[in-house]
Design a protein around this motif. Structure first.
Motif, short mmCIF file in Angstrom:
data_model
loop_
_atom_site.label_atom_id
_atom_site.label_comp_id
_atom_site.label_asym_id
_atom_site.label_seq_id
_atom_site.Cartn_x
_atom_site.Cartn_y
_atom_site.Cartn_z
N SER A 1 0.92 -1.60 0.00
CA SER A 1 -0.31 0.14 0.26
C SER A 1 0.73 0.87 -0.11
CB SER A 1 -0.88 0.19 1.36
OG SER A 1 0.07 -0.35 2.38
N ALA B 1 -15.84 5.77 -4.57
CA ALA B 1 -14.85 5.53 -3.53
C ALA B 1 -14.70 6.88 -2.04
CB ALA B 1 -13.57 5.32 -4.12
N LYS C 1 -15.35 13.10 0.49
CA LYS C 1 -14.83 13.38 1.20
C LYS C 1 -13.74 14.71 0.54
CE LYS C 1 -11.85 9.88 2.86
NZ LYS C 1 -11.14 9.42 3.96
N TYR D 1 -7.07 8.17 -5.08
CA TYR D 1 -7.98 7.29 -4.03
C TYR D 1 -6.32 6.80 -3.45
CZ TYR D 1 -8.97 2.03 -3.36
OH TYR D 1 -9.78 0.76 -2.40
N LEU D 2 -5.81 6.26 -3.98
CA LEU D 2 -4.20 6.14 -2.41
C LEU D 2 -4.56 6.54 -1.55
CD1 LEU D 2 -1.93 4.48 -5.79
CD2 LEU D 2 -3.50 3.07 -3.37
N SER E 1 -6.11 8.83 -0.30
CA SER E 1 -7.70 9.14 0.00
C SER E 1 -7.28 8.34 1.76
CB SER E 1 -8.34 9.10 0.06
OG SER E 1 -8.88 7.78 -0.60
N GLY E 2 -6.30 6.71 1.60
CA GLY E 2 -6.77 6.43 2.79
C GLY E 2 -5.35 6.28 4.03
N ALA E 3 -4.83 7.13 3.24
CA ALA E 3 -3.55 7.59 4.22
C ALA E 3 -3.52 8.35 5.65
CB ALA E 3 -2.61 8.09 2.78
N SER F 1 -6.28 8.14 7.29
CA SER F 1 -7.14 8.27 7.29
C SER F 1 -6.81 8.40 9.13
CB SER F 1 -8.41 6.43 7.29
OG SER F 1 -8.68 7.11 6.43
N LEU G 1 -14.85 2.25 3.08
CA LEU G 1 -13.66 2.70 2.72
C LEU G 1 -12.45 4.12 3.54
CD1 LEU G 1 -13.91 3.05 -1.84
CD2 LEU G 1 -12.35 1.61 -0.03
N ALA G 2 -14.00 4.95 3.58
CA ALA G 2 -13.55 5.99 4.34
C ALA G 2 -12.58 5.60 5.39
CB ALA G 2 -14.45 7.38 4.64
N ARG H 1 -10.83 3.02 6.16
CA ARG H 1 -10.06 1.89 6.81
C ARG H 1 -8.73 3.11 6.91
NH1 ARG H 1 -11.27 -3.41 4.79
NH2 ARG H 1 -9.16 -3.31 4.17
N LYS H 2 -7.55 2.21 7.19
CA LYS H 2 -5.97 2.90 7.45
C LYS H 2 -5.83 2.79 6.17
CE LYS H 2 -4.66 4.12 11.18
NZ LYS H 2 -5.58 3.87 12.64
N ASN H 3 -6.07 1.85 5.98
CA ASN H 3 -5.04 1.34 4.11
C ASN H 3 -6.52 0.98 2.85
OD1 ASN H 3 -2.32 1.13 5.35
ND2 ASN H 3 -2.25 -0.44 6.23
N GLN H 4 -5.76 1.50 2.38
CA GLN H 4 -6.74 1.65 0.59
C GLN H 4 -6.55 -0.14 0.54
OE1 GLN H 4 -8.73 3.09 0.67
NE2 GLN H 4 -9.00 5.32 -0.43
#
Lengths: 307, 188
Positions: free
Chosen positions: A2, A42, A46, A300-301, A303-305, A307, B86-87, B89-92
């Motif tokens: 990831s 997705a 945001k 996308y990648l 956006s999860g980093a 959280s 999705l929002a 989760r720590k890692n996509q």
């Protein structure tokens, strides 16, 4: 695997695996951009802020479209209509934007290092959309994606980057990434447009275009950035075009299946002849189309980093 | 294809629920049920949910072909972008490609998955399908229904109903993924 980073500031700091992850993720989004309904949920909820301190239509629109296709809320912020004209600093502007719950800030700035400064100062993810002469990572990623799309393997690939390398953030990002991926990079241009000691990064430098193009698989033409040059670095545009312009004749020196790339906008008849720009070897419009898919992948990648 | 040459499970915390023969028979029965309910294979299409569902969808298509002699179109759906967590989760999660290479209009689309649990995956899959076209009807086939639904979703075709506790983990291991065919419960 990831992308465990808050920010995407440069390709110099990305590993081969991380670069490949972005390209593979972009591949999935390429499928989305080919659908009738080009939208997925997705990034619903945001907020992506396009903070562009320099004029840019192509990159800003590409990021905007990418964010919207991921269902994010998008705010386009341009300094001419903001408090920046009243003397507000970059960091204060960004902190204000962050206070409005921005998840990702896409920054274009005329100063090298602006994205990094911002990234240290805010909690939001920062994506560098071009900082001065430093880097333009998403443009290089879409270049890499376009090369891969043509079925080319990076290992052993011969790539010529032609033109004003010293002023080009696109060139710098591509040099870092291509060398990391195992390609042979050649820089072609007049000595006045070569950064000093650039060979230390790994590429070979050619001042003669015919020599530099011999047997290459990819020709990346750079735009002659007259607006960035404080003083003339060549006597006339006509002479530059004669010595470093890509013509159909010069194309024959390259590998038979070679492709021509250009980050745009092109100066027709200056760095690239119109018949080359419109030829089957040209992937310039593919680059624009792929830009949206690659930026969707990056958003996308990222956006999860955080959280 | 599945065979009955399964090696016995060697992990101590595994409890075998279905072996290769059980899975094969369940697939055959579901194929018959799909054909019976839809009065043949006309206007039928199967879409597998990545990754287990895709393997099972391919198996069902082969069985339908052997029973009815019709080649049913098949698609592969990645539901990652439609997940509702999705929002959080720590890692996509890693994306895989969606490929539905046929027009779903006027088609009865049978979604295929390995395990039906909360129902959230199926909700995401239905959202994903709707973005790709407008199927006449969506039906659902699963190999295992383990209960604990969080959404009002019910499968049309079920290989095995398997009452479980929330702490247990149901795993469908398939030949195509380099495992011997079996369904197991992992005790924590």
């Amino acid at each position: 695997m990831s992308l465990k980073r808050k920010d995407l500031l440069s390709l110099a700091s990305l590993s081969v695996d991380e670069i490949m992850l972005v390209l593979e993720t972009a591949d999935s989004f390429k499928e989305v951009t080919g659908r009738e309904i080009k939208k997925v949920p997705a990034l619903r909820g945001k907020t992506v802020v396009n903070l562009f301190f320099e004029p840019s239509t192509r990159t800003r629109t590409s990021f905007e479209l990418a964010a919207k296709r991921l269902s994010a809320d998008v705010i386009n912020f341009s300094p001419s209509s903001s408090s920046v004209v009243k003397g507000e600093t970059l960091l204060d502007t960004a902190r204000n934007i962050e206070a409005m719950q921005a998840d990702i800030i896409v920054l274009r700035h005329s100063s090298a290092g602006a994205a990094e400064t911002l990234a240290h100062g805010v909690k939001s993810s920062v994506i560098n959309a071009g900082d001065g002469w430093h880097e333009h990572p998403t443009q290089a990623l879409l270049d890499l994606y376009t090369i891969r799309q043509r079925g080319m393997n990076f290992n052993g690939l011969r790539v010529a980057i032609v033109g004003d390398v010293s002023h080009s953030r696109v060139a710098r990002s591509n040099i870092y990434a291509l060398i990391k991926l195992g390609a042979e990079v050649r820089l072609v241009g007049p000595p006045t447009m070569m950064p000093s000691r650039v060979e230390k990064l790994g590429p070979k430098v050619y001042y003669n275009m015919d020599e530099g193009l011999r047997d290459v698989h990819v020709i990346m033409m750079l735009r002659l950035q007259l607006e960035r040059q404080g003083r003339a670095q060549f006597p006339t545009i006509r002479e530059y075009s004669r010595l470093y312009g890509l013509t159909a004749e010069r194309m024959r020196l390259a590998d038979a299946g070679a492709i021509v790339m250009h980050p745009g906008p092109i100066n027709r008849g200056v760095e690239i002849a119109p018949d080359v720009a419109d030829s089957l070897s040209s992937v310039i419009l593919d680059q624009v189309a792929n830009g949206v898919a690659v930026r969707m992948g990056v958003l996308y990648l990222m956006s999860g980093a955080n959280s | 294809m599945t065979t009955s040459t399964n090696k016995p499970t060697d992990r101590k915390n595994e409890k075998l629920i279905m072996d290769a023969g059980d899975i094969s028979r369940a697939m055959m029965r579901i194929a018959h049920e799909i054909l019976e309910r839809n009065k043949g294979g006309k206007d039928l299409a199967l879409v597998g949910i990545r990754t287990g569902g895709v393997h099972l969808a391919h198996r069902l298509v082969k069985r339908i072909q052997s029973i009815e002699g019709v080649q049913v179109p098949i698609g592969e759906l990645d539901i990652t972008l439609y997940r509702d967590d999705l929002a959080l989760r720590k890692n996509q999660p890693i994306l895989r490609k969606t490929s539905v290479p046929f027009d779903m209009t006027h088609k009865v689309v049978v979604l295929v998955d390995d395990v039906l649990f909360t129902g959230r995956t199926i909700r995401a899959a239905m959202d994903g399908l709707m973005d790709l076209g407008r199927p006449e009807e969506i039906q659902l086939a699963v190999l295992v229904d383990r209960g604990h639904r969080q959404l009002p979703i019910k499968a049309n075709y079920i290989g095995k109903n398997l009452p479980t506790s929330r702490e247990e983990q149901v795993q469908v291991l398939l030949d195509e993924a380099g495992e011997d065919d079996r369904v197991v419960i992992l005790q924590s």
